[in-house]
Write a protein that holds these residues in place. Structure first.
Motif, mmCIF file in Angstrom:
data_model
loop_
_atom_site.group_PDB
_atom_site.id
_atom_site.type_symbol
_atom_site.label_atom_id
_atom_site.label_comp_id
_atom_site.label_asym_id
_atom_site.label_seq_id
_atom_site.Cartn_x
_atom_site.Cartn_y
_atom_site.Cartn_z
ATOM 1 N N LEU A 118 0.844 -1.211 -0.167
ATOM 2 C CA LEU A 118 0.211 0.580 -0.662
ATOM 3 C C LEU A 118 1.221 1.590 -0.682
ATOM 4 C CD1 LEU A 118 -2.902 -1.345 2.877
ATOM 5 C CD2 LEU A 118 -2.784 -1.437 0.372
ATOM 6 N N PRO A 119 0.425 2.648 -0.857
ATOM 7 C CA PRO A 119 0.766 3.693 -0.852
ATOM 8 C C PRO A 119 1.314 4.104 1.021
ATOM 9 C CG PRO A 119 -1.176 4.222 -1.448
ATOM 10 C CD PRO A 119 -0.875 2.423 -1.504
ATOM 11 N N GLU A 120 1.821 4.320 1.314
ATOM 12 C CA GLU A 120 2.292 5.347 2.774
ATOM 13 C C GLU A 120 1.127 6.437 3.251
ATOM 14 O OE1 GLU A 120 3.497 5.474 6.680
ATOM 15 O OE2 GLU A 120 4.295 4.600 4.469
ATOM 16 N N SER A 121 0.701 6.759 2.196
ATOM 17 C CA SER A 121 -0.625 7.423 2.571
ATOM 18 C C SER A 121 -2.342 6.666 3.299
ATOM 19 C CB SER A 121 -1.173 8.210 1.724
ATOM 20 O OG SER A 121 -1.071 7.683 0.770
ATOM 21 N N ALA A 122 -1.892 5.355 3.049
ATOM 22 C CA ALA A 122 -2.670 4.360 3.550
ATOM 23 C C ALA A 122 -2.495 3.076 4.102
ATOM 24 C CB ALA A 122 -3.059 3.179 1.348
ATOM 25 N N ALA A 123 -1.298 3.249 4.547
ATOM 26 C CA ALA A 123 -0.769 2.896 5.531
ATOM 27 C C ALA A 123 -1.512 2.412 6.707
ATOM 28 C CB ALA A 123 0.652 3.146 5.988
ATOM 29 N N ARG A 139 -13.107 -7.527 -0.451
ATOM 30 C CA ARG A 139 -12.674 -6.088 -0.605
ATOM 31 C C ARG A 139 -12.367 -5.527 -0.022
ATOM 32 N NH1 ARG A 139 -18.128 -3.511 -2.929
ATOM 33 N NH2 ARG A 139 -18.364 -3.960 -1.140
ATOM 34 N N LEU A 140 -12.234 -5.936 1.942
ATOM 35 C CA LEU A 140 -11.058 -5.402 2.731
ATOM 36 C C LEU A 140 -10.226 -6.052 3.009
ATOM 37 C CD1 LEU A 140 -13.914 -4.985 5.123
ATOM 38 C CD2 LEU A 140 -13.157 -3.533 3.722
ATOM 39 N N ALA A 141 -9.551 -6.881 1.595
ATOM 40 C CA ALA A 141 -8.449 -7.585 1.520
ATOM 41 C C ALA A 141 -7.894 -7.662 0.458
ATOM 42 C CB ALA A 141 -8.375 -9.141 1.977
ATOM 43 N N LEU A 142 -6.252 -7.568 0.145
ATOM 44 C CA LEU A 142 -5.330 -8.425 -0.376
ATOM 45 C C LEU A 142 -5.669 -9.700 -1.261
ATOM 46 C CD1 LEU A 142 -1.952 -6.042 0.468
ATOM 47 C CD2 LEU A 142 -3.994 -4.939 -1.478
ATOM 48 N N SER A 156 -6.112 -4.558 2.436
ATOM 49 C CA SER A 156 -6.322 -3.189 1.493
ATOM 50 C C SER A 156 -6.474 -2.297 1.943
ATOM 51 C CB SER A 156 -7.883 -3.718 0.253
ATOM 52 O OG SER A 156 -9.453 -3.487 1.105
ATOM 53 N N ALA A 157 -6.680 -1.264 0.782
ATOM 54 C CA ALA A 157 -6.746 0.110 1.303
ATOM 55 C C ALA A 157 -8.173 0.326 2.187
ATOM 56 C CB ALA A 157 -6.689 1.589 0.577
ATOM 57 N N GLU A 158 -9.287 -0.442 1.981
ATOM 58 C CA GLU A 158 -10.294 -0.624 2.386
ATOM 59 C C GLU A 158 -10.307 -0.673 3.810
ATOM 60 O OE1 GLU A 158 -13.798 1.245 1.346
ATOM 61 O OE2 GLU A 158 -12.195 2.777 0.586
#
Length: 232
Positions: A63-68, A198-201, A208-210
């Protein structure tokens, strides 16, 4: 007939109150109105510095840092008026023993509190829960010795590891929380694991981000309880 001095009492009293207020404010600024009052005034404007110490679930795997997790949690807390900064000290693949080995440099001096999320990789590798317990205990006790409070985020064991392993592993978090009087969030992946895909990779293990947003939404009350302890 009411004497003139009595007629002006209300005005004089208001002026006196205003003068006293100004004097008190000046004393606060000079730091001579009492240590408790000065400390409270300073604490109100201070930013609490937290460290999220964990594995890939904290780091934000793929994930991007913004979504961690640390970044999303920080934003959620600030939106509720909390002055916090959360450093991301997550390392993908880390075990509890790995966290113990790096805790001294991952958590710098001046840290106000640590959110500890480790143990998932221990469980996935089938590491003896006694080893995980000893490492997590070491992290908490080492931070306590430095005067740094800890909030503990727990993990559940996969059912295919058997009931004995599950019982021993999951007891680690409740036992440590009780022993050290920690704020405990029992299951870091609550609402994500085994829920909406959708909540997982695609690997089915990492959020995931969500999924991170869901984690933050659910853990937020516990983190606010932790912050209240820090401020108290």
């Amino acid at each position: 007939m009411v004497p003139a001095r009595q007629r002006t009492y209300g005005t004089d009293y208001a002026i006196l109150q205003r003068i006293c207020g100004i004097v008190l404010a000046m004393l606060l600024l000079l730091g001579v109105a009492g240590p408790a009052a000065a400390q409270d005034a300073k604490a109100e404007g201070r930013v609490l510095k937290l460290v999220a110490l964990g594995d890939s679930l904290t780091a934000g795997y793929l994930l991007p840092e913004s979504a961690a997790f640390p970044t999303v949690l920080q934003a959620a807390l600030r939106a509720k008026g909390h002055k916090v900064e959360i450093a991301n000290a997550g390392v993908s693949g880390d075990t509890a023993s790995g966290g113990l080995a790096r805790v001294d440099w991952s958590v710098p001096d001046g840290t106000d509190g640590v959110i500890l999320e480790l143990g998932a990789n221990d469980m996935l590798r089938g590491i003896d829960p006694a080893v995980t317990r000893k490492a997590l205990d070491g992290i908490v006790s080492r931070l306590k010795a430095r005067g740094i409070p800890v909030m503990l985020a727990g993990m559940y064991a996969a059912r295919n590891l058997g009931p004995d392993y599950q019982k021993r592993f999951e007891a680690i978090y409740a036992d440590l929380a009780k022993e050290y009087d920690l704020v405990l969030y029992p299951f870091f992946l609550d609402g994500v694991q085994g829920a909406d895909p959708r909540l997982a990779l695609p690997d089915g293990l990492h959020p995931s981000a969500e999924g991170v947003k869901t984690i933050v939404e659910r853990i937020l009350p516990s983190v606010e309880t932790f912050l209240a302890r820090l401020k108290g």
